[in-house]
Design an enzyme around this catalytic site. Structure first.
Site, mmCIF file in Angstrom:
data_model
loop_
_atom_site.group_PDB
_atom_site.id
_atom_site.type_symbol
_atom_site.label_atom_id
_atom_site.label_comp_id
_atom_site.label_asym_id
_atom_site.label_seq_id
_atom_site.Cartn_x
_atom_site.Cartn_y
_atom_site.Cartn_z
ATOM 1 N N ASP A 1 0.988 -1.060 -0.051
ATOM 2 C CA ASP A 1 -0.127 0.013 -0.039
ATOM 3 C C ASP A 1 0.704 1.394 0.020
ATOM 4 O O ASP A 1 2.133 1.306 0.288
ATOM 5 C CB ASP A 1 -0.970 -0.058 1.305
ATOM 6 C CG ASP A 1 -0.320 -0.253 2.657
ATOM 7 O OD1 ASP A 1 0.835 -0.384 2.591
ATOM 8 O OD2 ASP A 1 -1.010 -0.686 3.502
ATOM 9 N N HIS B 1 -7.833 -4.383 9.828
ATOM 10 C CA HIS B 1 -7.374 -4.144 8.100
ATOM 11 C C HIS B 1 -6.200 -4.853 7.916
ATOM 12 O O HIS B 1 -5.185 -4.843 8.950
ATOM 13 C CB HIS B 1 -7.483 -2.691 7.969
ATOM 14 C CG HIS B 1 -6.454 -1.762 8.339
ATOM 15 N ND1 HIS B 1 -6.416 -0.566 9.319
ATOM 16 C CD2 HIS B 1 -4.885 -1.862 8.156
ATOM 17 C CE1 HIS B 1 -5.320 -0.302 9.533
ATOM 18 N NE2 HIS B 1 -4.262 -0.864 8.965
ATOM 19 N N GLU C 1 -9.548 -1.281 4.671
ATOM 20 C CA GLU C 1 -10.557 -0.921 5.853
ATOM 21 C C GLU C 1 -11.885 -1.492 6.125
ATOM 22 O O GLU C 1 -12.126 -2.274 5.170
ATOM 23 C CB GLU C 1 -10.965 0.539 5.826
ATOM 24 C CG GLU C 1 -9.532 1.457 6.037
ATOM 25 C CD GLU C 1 -8.788 1.492 7.216
ATOM 26 O OE1 GLU C 1 -8.847 0.598 7.871
ATOM 27 O OE2 GLU C 1 -8.377 2.633 7.554
#
Ligand code: GLP
Length: 261
Positions: free
Chosen positions: A67, A138, A143
């Site tokens: 990410d 998460h 999320e």
């Protein structure tokens, strides 16, 4: 899902590092899924030590980060591009150009996300994905409410995650970006082996849900119950709310040595 409860987070990290070193020994060109955050730091410390001792090499390996924040300037110390290099990549003999991550400054985010998925697939897929877990369950930045089949895409961070991560931004939640690009839950599920590491009481509820709760978008990590090869490495505190701890301990203690993680 294999749950391993270790006396300390450092011991958990050593087990994770041993699994990665064993993979690289059999497959030097392995593709690693890399995670930022404090959870994997013990793994990275141990791998850096083993690399310096000449026991493991990343020279032929590839890496894909999970990410990235959207909108941080590329020289910001908290971009995950920079964090993963500081915490891991530059401490071992990884070829920098072999380590990829989402581009938080992409002009066309959906097109970038599609190209990231293609780049992972083009290498043959992730052999071992390192994961932490957020206090809200998460993984990556998927999320609560994330599609359990999601692929790499833009997400809005929850307030809880921004509070949790404010410590990296001088304690000021307003400095924490509101959006990120993250590999999806479906992307993570395509990895051949998932090694999730968690420590501390703040993670205990998320770990309980991950291993023992119903599969639900409310606790995104629960999708890993559908994965055939997940190893969960915990310290005692993170294991504090598990129900079947006796069974997990017995199982690991009596595990045949040949099985590995
Ligand atoms: C962060 C990252 C995750 C990480 C999680 C927990 O926001 N996006 O990859 O696993 O939240 O972070 P930490 O390990 O610092 O507790």
């Amino acid at each position: 899902m294999e749950i391993v409860i270790c006396p300390t987070a450092s011991e958990a990290g050593k087990l994770g590092a041993a699994a990665i070193a064993a993979l690289l020994q059999r497959q030097p060109e392995a593709v690693l899924g890399l995670a930022t955050g404090s959870s994997p730091l013990h793994i990275y410390d141990e791998l850096a030590a083993r690399c310096q001792a000449g026991e493991v090499s990343f020279a032929q390996a590839k890496g894909f980060s999970l990410d990235e924040y959207v909108g941080l300037p590329s020289d910001h110390p908290e971009t995950y591009h920079n964090v993963i290099r500081r915490d891991f990549v530059h401490r071992v003999d990884f070829d920098d150009s072999g380590v990829h991550g989402p581009d938080g400054l992409a002009a066309d985010i959906p097109a970038f996300c599609a190209s990231y998925e293609e780049a992972i697939a083009a290498t043959g897929g992730v052999d071992l994905q390192i994961l932490g877990i957020g206090t809200d369950g998460h993984i990556g930045f998927n999320e609560p409410g994330s599609s359990l089949a999601s692929r790499t895409r833009i997400k809005t961070l929850t307030k809880q995650t921004r509070i949790d991560n404010a410590r990296f931004f001088g304690g000021d939640i307003d400095q924490v970006p509101t959006h990120c690009i993250t590999q999806g839950l479906g992307t993570i599920m395509a990895a051949r082996h998932v090694v999730l590491v968690a420590s501390g009481t703040a993670k205990a509820e998320a770990v309980h849900q991950l291993a023992e709760g119903p599969v639900s978008a409310l606790w995104p990590a629960t999708i890993l119950q559908h994965h055939p090869h997940v190893t969960v490495l915990l310290d005692e505190a993170a294991a504090g709310r598990l129900q079947l701890t006796g069974y997990y301990r017995e199982t690991y203690a009596s595990k045949p040595a040949w099985q590995g993680l």
